[in-house]
Scaffold this active site. Structure first.
Site, PDB file in Angstrom:
ATOM      1  N   GLN A   1      48.328  52.832  42.383  1.00  8.46           N
ATOM      2  CA  GLN A   1      48.625  52.443  40.777  1.00  8.46           C
ATOM      3  C   GLN A   1      47.338  52.213  40.117  1.00  8.46           C
ATOM      4  O   GLN A   1      46.681  51.566  40.606  1.00  8.46           O
ATOM      5  CB  GLN A   1      49.572  51.318  40.705  1.00  8.46           C
ATOM      6  CG  GLN A   1      51.039  51.667  41.433  1.00  8.46           C
ATOM      7  CD  GLN A   1      51.815  52.652  40.894  1.00  8.46           C
ATOM      8  OE1 GLN A   1      51.786  52.833  39.464  1.00  8.46           O
ATOM      9  NE2 GLN A   1      52.714  53.284  41.246  1.00  8.46           N
TER      10      GLN A   1
ATOM     11  N   PRO B   1      42.216  47.824  35.484  1.00 12.55           N
ATOM     12  CA  PRO B   1      41.533  49.016  35.766  1.00 12.55           C
ATOM     13  C   PRO B   1      40.351  48.875  36.886  1.00 12.55           C
ATOM     14  O   PRO B   1      39.677  47.997  36.742  1.00 12.55           O
ATOM     15  CB  PRO B   1      41.097  49.987  34.633  1.00 12.55           C
ATOM     16  CG  PRO B   1      41.982  49.383  33.340  1.00 12.55           C
ATOM     17  CD  PRO B   1      42.181  47.789  33.793  1.00 12.55           C
ATOM     18  N   SER B   2      40.333  49.959  37.512  1.00 16.67           N
ATOM     19  CA  SER B   2      39.265  49.948  38.555  1.00 16.67           C
ATOM     20  C   SER B   2      39.135  48.884  39.700  1.00 16.67           C
ATOM     21  O   SER B   2      38.149  48.611  40.035  1.00 16.67           O
ATOM     22  CB  SER B   2      37.800  49.995  37.824  1.00 16.67           C
ATOM     23  OG  SER B   2      37.848  50.984  36.863  1.00 16.67           O
ATOM     24  N   ARG B   3      40.166  48.243  39.865  1.00 19.80           N
ATOM     25  CA  ARG B   3      40.491  47.022  40.669  1.00 19.80           C
ATOM     26  C   ARG B   3      39.689  46.151  40.304  1.00 19.80           C
ATOM     27  O   ARG B   3      39.241  45.013  41.045  1.00 19.80           O
ATOM     28  CB  ARG B   3      39.973  47.464  42.242  1.00 19.80           C
ATOM     29  CG  ARG B   3      40.865  48.903  42.667  1.00 19.80           C
ATOM     30  CD  ARG B   3      42.410  48.291  42.803  1.00 19.80           C
ATOM     31  NE  ARG B   3      43.310  49.171  43.432  1.00 19.80           N
ATOM     32  CZ  ARG B   3      44.042  50.100  42.576  1.00 19.80           C
ATOM     33  NH1 ARG B   3      44.402  49.847  41.354  1.00 19.80           N
ATOM     34  NH2 ARG B   3      44.987  50.585  43.291  1.00 19.80           N
ATOM     35  N   LEU B   4      39.084  45.859  38.909  1.00 23.36           N
ATOM     36  CA  LEU B   4      38.450  44.688  38.225  1.00 23.36           C
ATOM     37  C   LEU B   4      39.660  43.877  37.883  1.00 23.36           C
ATOM     38  O   LEU B   4      39.513  43.497  36.487  1.00 23.36           O
ATOM     39  CB  LEU B   4      37.499  45.148  37.332  1.00 23.36           C
ATOM     40  CG  LEU B   4      36.464  46.075  38.106  1.00 23.36           C
ATOM     41  CD1 LEU B   4      35.461  46.523  36.867  1.00 23.36           C
ATOM     42  CD2 LEU B   4      35.708  45.487  39.288  1.00 23.36           C
TER      43      LEU B   4
END
Ligand SMILES: Cc1cc2nc3c(=O)[nH]c(=O)nc-3n(C[C@H](O)[C@H](O)[C@H](O)COP(=O)(O)O)c2cc1C
Length: 212
Positions: free
Chosen positions: A11, A189-192
């Site tokens: 996701q 977003p971007s796993r940040l």
């Protein structure tokens, strides 16, 4: 590859951000804000939380229970003789986890666990439906039983013995987890992702950001 390939399931989280300055100085108040948001967002089972304990061999084990109160801690109800009850009697610490996917949020809580006072357990027990009160007696929670029928027969016998008022079993009651560590996680977003942690140090809460 052999087996189940789940690599493509992922996701993108982007709904909201979480900043230190937006978080309430009191983490219990921050939790209430987030729980209320989950209830308003009609998250399925917003009060369901994973409770992890450690058993006599140092092995972690975990299960879902329902949060029933938030005061100076997090209250749930269970059987004191269950697997979790035995674990907590030896190691009175627990880790709780909530996941509210619709809000892209996770909350993690750790703390010391104690049993609620008998009167507080009574108060909740007597607010439960009759059949749930019978169930609390009928279930020797976490024990192996020969068959479903054994459970149903026991429930019927208890119902016959207590046709109106069902007393609280002495081995059934509440636990309160008084936290010393909480973390609020907001997917980004971007796993940040945003992670704000509260640590209790000398009676005061220290708020800090963790790397995702
Ligand atoms: C949504 C959900 C809510 C549950 N709520 C409770 C609860 O409030 N108390 C409880 O003892 N077990 C609850 N259970 C059952 C526990 O997950 C678990 O099966 C049971 O407590 C026995 O765990 P133990 O053998 O580790 O002690 C719930 C399970 C689910 C899936």
């Amino acid at each position: 590859m052999n087996g189940l390939d789940l690599h493509g399931i992922r996701q993108v989280y982007s709904k909201e951000t979480l900043n230190e300055e937006d978080c309430h100085p009191d983490p219990l108040k921050q939790f209430e804000l987030w729980l209320n948001a989950a209830i308003e967002a009609k998250v399925h089972e917003p009060t369901a939380m994973n409770v992890a304990t450690v058993d006599e061999h140092g092995r972690p084990n975990a299960r879902i229970v329902l949060l029933k109160e938030v005061s100076d801690g997090f209250v749930f109800f269970s059987n004191y003789h269950s697997r979790k009850g035995c674990a907590l009697a030896l190691h009175p610490f627990a880790a709780l986890t909530f996941f509210w996917p619709e809000l892209e949020r996770q909350v993690r809580i750790e703390g010391k666990v104690s049993q609620l006072a008998a009167e507080q357990s009574d108060e909740y027990f007597y607010s439960r439906p009759y059949t749930s009160r019978i169930g609390a007696w009928a279930s020797h929670q976490s024990e192996v039983i020969k068959s479903k029928q054994e459970l149903l027969t026991r429930a019927a016998l208890i119902g016959a013995r207590h046709p109106v008022k069902v007393p609280r079993p002495p081995h059934w009651g509440g636990y309160i987890v008084r936290p010393d560590l909480l973390e609020f996680w907001q997917g980004r977003p971007s796993r940040l992702h945003d992670r704000i942690q509260y640590r209790l140090v000398d009676g005061s809460w220290i708020k800090e950001r963790l790397s995702p």
